[in-house]
Design an enzyme around this catalytic site. Structure first.
Site: not given
Ligand code: THU
Length: 131
Positions: A42, A44, A53, A55, A87, A90
């Site tokens: 991920n 941000e 994310c 994925e 999520c 994704c």
């Molecule tokens: N996140 C992912 O990268 N993949 C997931 O399957 C769930 C959430 C990340 C997004 C954000 O940077 C952090 O996790 C918290 O939601």
């Protein structure tokens, strides 16, 4: 390449997570049909909604290299004891490039692992006829 190996790749990928806001790191690994593994984490942003994310990072890395189908996915969330599934966004994106029966494994820092398929995670998929 078995699911254990793919999961280990997702675990390594989480080490590159850029998650200073949520402090929630995620790693993902996708097995391309060519046999190549694409990993992602991920990423941000201070404009929170721009977060990508793990994925989708992995998917876009593969797609931009010419890969068009993925046969399996693994996701590792070290900051959760329990397994963390992808999520909704994704699930939609992965479903574009994976057969419904393609395997998905996810886990956290604890011993629990969920083994499922993209079709289970994203049932009643639609709009494929638009492609
Ligand atoms: N996140 C992912 O990268 N993949 C997931 O399957 C769930 C959430 C990340 C997004 C954000 O940077 C952090 O996790 C918290 O939601």
């Amino acid at each position: 390449m078995d699911m254990d190996e793919l999961f280990r790749a997702a675990r390594r990928a989480a080490g590159a997570a850029y998650a200073p806001y949520s402090r929630f790191r995620v790693g993902a690994a996708l097995l391309g049909e060519s046999g190549t593994v694409y990993t992602g984490c991920n990423v941000e942003n201070r404009s929170y909604g721009l977060t990508i994310c793990a994925e989708r990072t992995a998917a876009v890395k593969g797609l931009s290299e010419g890969e068009r189908r993925f046969s399996a996915a693994a996701i590792f969330a070290p900051d959760s004891v329990e397994p963390v599934g992808p999520c909704g966004a994704c699930r939609q994106v992965l479903s574009e490039f994976m057969a419904p029966g393609a395997r998905v494994r996810f886990g956290g820092s604890g011993p629990g692992r969920i083994d499922t398929t993209i079709g289970e995670l994203y049932p009643f998929d639609s709009l494929h006829d638009l492609a």
